[in-house]
Each structure stands twice: as C-alpha cells, then as structure tokens.
Write a protein that holds these residues in place. Structure first.
Motif: not given
Length: 387
Positions: A30-41, A43-48
């Motif tokens: 639902r976030i979708g935006d690749v920049k925001a997803l890059g920041r999420c990655a 956050v933690s190893r699991r998100f990565h």
C-alpha cells in the motif's frame, strides 16, 4: 516504575514482531513508493528481507539532466537569419528547419535523457557532487542517484509497476493541450492523441436579442445562423494558419515519444519475468504508455526491433482516423478550440478485423474513449459523434 515501563515497551515490541509477513507485505504494498520502501528496508533485518518481495511499486523520477550542450549562439543566429530574412530559398529552408526542430528538437534531447534514467548503464543522474555515490541499498533508498532499472533489480516478485517521469518529452506552447496514450506489445498496439490549440473558459452567454421583425425574417438567409466551420464535414479552420501541419507534428511527435519510452523499458521488462502490468507516465499528464500481462509476455517472446540506429521501437504500417471540431465544450465549462482526436492502430489489425479504425462505432471504439479520463473522455466522445 522504570522496570514496569521497560517491560511494557518490550511487550509492545513483541506484539509488533508477531505480525505475520503477509500483513507487513500488504502494508508495504500500500505504501508502494520505492523511496519510502527503501527507507523501510533500513529499519530492521526483517524489513530488509521483506521489502524486495513487494509486488506493486511506484517509481517517481525526480529529475532528468541531459549531457547535451546547448546549441551555439552562432548556429541560432544563422537559423534566425534564414527564417526571417534573405532570399526566398533561404526563408524556405528556414521554415523547413523550424518544422524539423518542432518535430525533433524538443524530443531528441529528452529521449537521450530518458535513456540515461531508464538504462541500466546510467549509474547516476546528478553529477554535481564530487564524492562517489554510495552503494545502493537492496531497495534503493534514493532514486535521484540511480536509474529505475538499477533501483528495481532487487525486487524479486514485482507484478505491477508504475514509473513517473518529471516531465513530458514534448515541449508545447502555453495554453496548448496535447495528451496521448499508447499501448505496446512487441510493437505498437494502439495510440490515441487528443490536442487543442487552446483551452479557455467558456464565455458568458450574450444578452437575449429582441424578437426579429417581419422585415428581418424575410431578409435572413436560411443558413445565416450557422457557423462557417459547420457547413462542411471537415471545417475550413483545420486547413488555415498551418492547422493541419501542426496536427501532423503533434501526431508524429507523440508516436516518437511513445516508441522511445517503449524501447527504453526493455531492460526492466527483461529483469522481471513476474511483471503483469506496467505504466509509464509523466508528471505533466502529457503521455501514458501501458503494457498488460499479455503484451509483456509478447515482448519477452519477440524482442523489440529498433528503428534504424535510433533508440526507438520500429513502428508497423499504421491506419489513422482523425476527428476535428472547431469548438468542444468540456463538462467543467472549459472550451477546447481547434480540438483534434487521432486514433492509430496497425493496419494489419484493422484489416484482420474487417472494419474501420474504430471497428464498430462507439462500442467497438471503447479503446479510444478509455484512453482519457474525464473531462477529456467526454470531449473525445462528442468529437466522435460529430461525423
């Protein structure tokens, strides 16, 4: 108290960790935006580990910086002299050169810049920083410094992709409307272009005229109430003041822009065999290129044929249909002047279906109407009903 608060925070952290991967992937999707997803990655190893599994991604390209030098002032002066003065032959060459610049000058440089940002070889877009770019994160946290091909390579389950360029390829004058939508497989499937020489607000209605007298009625011609442009199937205004030539330029320019976008998308499509839909748009809302699952698979089976040495997809033989209206009123009250609708399909497809370009009236021509959202969809429908 401190121990209790620490235990409460630890409990909240545990609850968050208990969220299943499917829920987190749904949130990331639902976030979708690749920049925001890059920041999420980050956050933690699991998100990565989870971010590369997102199946729907939106890439907004921030800027395009062309490497081409500006034209020399001497060359510009010579072109101006040829266009404005000198013998008739020189003026003729100046007019032809001006038309060529209209068709190609505003397109070639954006296409080259488009190649920079869509090509895997384009490692950087901005070269203003002397420091070398940092190695990209798995989800590429900063799209400004990496091409979309490079950014998207880490996504392994990509099904839906939307890329937005910062601007359309076609430079047009203020007040001019130009929109196009094209769909491709291994080559062009269809293209619809809507243009207007100007978009203005509808003028207020004139005051009511007094009823005509008997003398006025007898002197009036039966056709005096009709606009001159309404007397023929193709209004004369289409041919005056270079109107037809301008619309030819619009059509050719839109096809060049669409074929260039399509050609440059090949590396992304080749890298993502799971991709089912792809849209390439621009922030100006000028052009839209779409590919569905069938068309993407067709391209994988039959690679693109380049048009000569250019970075464009080779076009097949095309059939075109043009509709023109001197004035079209939009539902919101705006007025399109010199409105033109062009529908284009491969001639082979038209012949195989045994009909015209619109196949079977408005029902068969839904692909034309579906090319635009309101209020332009209504404008296209009104134009197709004109003749």
């Amino acid at each position: 108290m401190e121990g209790h608060e620490g235990g409460e925070e630890e409990g909240l952290g545990d609850q968050f960790e208990r969220l299943p991967d499917e829920v987190l992937l749904d949130v990331f999707g639902r976030i979708g935006d690749v920049k925001a997803l890059g920041r999420c990655a980050l956050v933690s190893r699991r998100f990565h580990a989870l971010v590369p599994l997102v199946d729907s991604v939106f890439v907004r390209v921030d800027c395009v910086i062309s490497d081409d030098p500006p034209p020399s002032s001497a060359g510009s002066a010579q072109a101006a002299a040829a266009a404005e003065g000198g013998p008739p032959a020189a003026r003729g060459r100046g007019a032809l050169a001006h038309l060529a610049r209209l068709v190609l000058g505003g397109i070639v440089r954006p296409i080259q810049a488009l190649g920079q940002i869509l090509s895997p070889a384009a490692a950087t877009v901005s070269r203003r920083s002397a420091a070398p770019p940092a190695a990209p994160a798995p989800a590429a946290a900063d799209v400004s410094h990496h091409s979309p091909s490079e950014v998207l390579r880490s996504f392994k389950e990509l099904r839906r992709l939307h890329i937005e360029l910062p601007t359309g390829e076609l430079g047009i004058e203020d007040g001019v409307l130009l929109k196009w939508k094209a769909d491709f497989g291994s080559t062009l499937g269809s293209c619809v272009i809507l243009g207007a020489s100007s978009v203005t607000s509808k003028p207020p209605p004139p005051p009511a005229a007094p009823p005509p007298t008997a003398a006025d009625s007898s002197a009036a011609s039966p056709d005096s109430s009709r606009e001159p442009d309404e007397l023929g199937n193709i209004p004369e205004s289409l041919y005056t003041n270079g109107g037809l030539k301008l619309r030819v330029v619009w059509t050719i320019s839109s096809l060049i822009a669409a074929s260039a976008r399509h050609y440059l998308l090949q590396p992304i499509i080749a890298d993502h065999s799971t991709l089912e839909s792809l849209d390439l748009t621009d922030a100006d809302g000028q052009g839209v290129l779409t590919m569905d699952k069938r068309q993407l698979q067709e391209l994988r089976v039959r690679p693109v044929s380049a048009s000569g040495n250019s970075h464009r997809t080779l076009m097949p033989a095309l059939s075109m249909r043009l509709w023109y209206a001197p004035h079209i009123e939009l539902p919101g009250g705006q007025l399109l002047k010199g409105a033109t609708l062009v529908a284009i399909r491969p001639s082979e497809d038209v012949l195989r279906e045994g009909g015209g370009i619109e196949v079977a009236g408005l029902t068969g021509a839904s692909w034309i109407l579906d090319a635009f959202e309101e209020p332009y969809r209504t404008a296209a429908q009104d134009m197709m009903g004109c003749y």
